[in-house]
Scaffold this active site. Sequence first.
Site, PDB file in Angstrom:
ATOM      1  N   ASP A 135      39.086  20.547  53.473  1.00  0.00           N
ATOM      2  CA  ASP A 135      39.046  20.042  54.918  1.00  0.00           C
ATOM      3  C   ASP A 135      38.772  18.464  55.285  1.00  0.00           C
ATOM      4  O   ASP A 135      38.175  18.209  55.395  1.00  0.00           O
ATOM      5  CB  ASP A 135      38.355  20.988  56.255  1.00  0.00           C
ATOM      6  N   GLU A 173      43.630  17.809  53.472  1.00  0.00           N
ATOM      7  CA  GLU A 173      43.873  17.592  54.755  1.00  0.00           C
ATOM      8  C   GLU A 173      43.639  15.901  55.543  1.00  0.00           C
ATOM      9  O   GLU A 173      42.244  15.846  55.206  1.00  0.00           O
ATOM     10  CB  GLU A 173      43.353  19.081  55.966  1.00  0.00           C
TER      11      GLU A 173
END
Length: 559
Positions: free
Chosen positions: A197, A268
Amino acid sequence: MIYQVYPRSFADHDGDGVGDLPGITSRLPYLAELGVDAIWISPFYLSPMADAGYDVADYRDIDPVFGTLDDADSLIATAHDLGLRVLVDLVPNHTSDEHAWFEQALAAAPGSPERERFVFRDGRGDGSEPPNNWKSVFGGIAWTRVTEADGEPGQWYLHLFDTKQPDLNWHNPEVVEEFHDILRFWLDRGVDGFRVDVAHSLVKDPELPDWEQRAVMAGADDEPLVHGDLGPMWDQDGVHEVYRGWRRVLDSYNPEGDPARDRILCAEAWLPTQERTMAYVREDEMHQAFNFHYLQAAWRATDQRRIIETSLVAAEEVGAPTTWVLSNHDVVRHASRMGLPVGSPRPNGIGVDDPQPNAVLGLRRARAATAMMLALPGSAYLYNGEELGLPDHTALPDGVRQDPAFHRTQGEETGRDGCRVPMPWVADQPSFGFGTGADTEPWLPQPLLYGPLSVDRQEGVAGSTLELYRTLLRLRREHDLGVGGLEWVTDLGGMPLPAEVVAFTNARADGPAVTVVTNLGDEPVMVPQDRDVLVCSGFLHTGADGQRLLQRDTTVWLA
């Protein structure tokens, strides 16, 4: 082929209105039949759920709302038995404010080792002003002042996201080693990799200089991302050393270097250029990075050709496979997004008072875009429910919204709840079969139109979106398109193709080619009679002369 499971919204086994790990396990045969190779599960860790689990209180435990560690072990084992690999989400930029480390930091004095795990600073002037002017991604300032043990206002801590998500200090070796240990914990339990993330954050400019812009993360329509200047909180060079260390940990689980045993990392990272993105997948760093440039590309032939070409070239330069993605838990689903006028700025959610997408047009384009995407070489990511053609819920009442972006901006940003609405499985059951509780409402309400889109209404139905996905994934595997090579096509059956058509062949050196044609123009395209149709995202029309015609916003695969 990797399928994202958003656990809160996939399947609710215990009937409390929230999806859980046993629910995912019960639906794994569905995913195996769909034809994917792996699943990526969004966070299921112990969390107060201030940001739907992206605020982690314990990286080595499961939140009771999702189940237990035994449930996680069972899920991993069942997936492996079905031939599915498992990637889990890792959130390294920040913890929850209820993480033990942060609680220890609050109890400790300024300058203590406990506070050095996070980004604590004295305020400006008399201490009453934040250390700098950084703004949160979710709105408001990116600093919160703490009350010290003596009851007096004290230092400030950084949170690029919600107040309950304090940023870790990645200049601290203790933080680095802690995450190496977290990686090992999950690798020892059998996971096959990690989706990381906000991978382009973590390391901040140690000087923490002022930055006038908002700390944008996910949207190329924001000025800083357009012009390539993200600010001192994103994409700092030091982040790459973090991932080199992670890669060494993962490689240690495959000492023979057997590709079949690789454990992978996927970044990401919302970045302004393909080149900056590909820096994360150099040989000694991550294995994949999400291709958000592709997700953002307008539904125009010139834009689609350009982004496909630049993606393949940039990936080739670092020796990595590119990835393709159209939807995820942070963006409006592409069945809704593509129902907006071409070239519209990508909204962060769609509310009842916003311009509404054309649902029929959006689904037609989404099916065509997916058919084109799944024919491209490289890896592709699907988001749960897109195989049903699910749109966003664009009429959610404000009172049920949970995205902190909505609340911290006082509703100026609609937020991501609309794409996170629970899956419909059985049309005539409560919550469309999402949960087992007959009287329990799901954590976000489902729109009525989800009923006709339920799995049971599409299975075995020729032309349904679910059967289209199953066919595309089967053919992709049979023709090895993921490891093929792409060549552009400019004529079909001896007839030049219009500029509004995207066409290419994909083939392995030792295999037959698949020709893929997507018509984005107004004029129909003639499909040669001597070519076999493998699959079509819509219907081929028959002209007056008996010729097969590919209409606008339709993709066909030809043998």
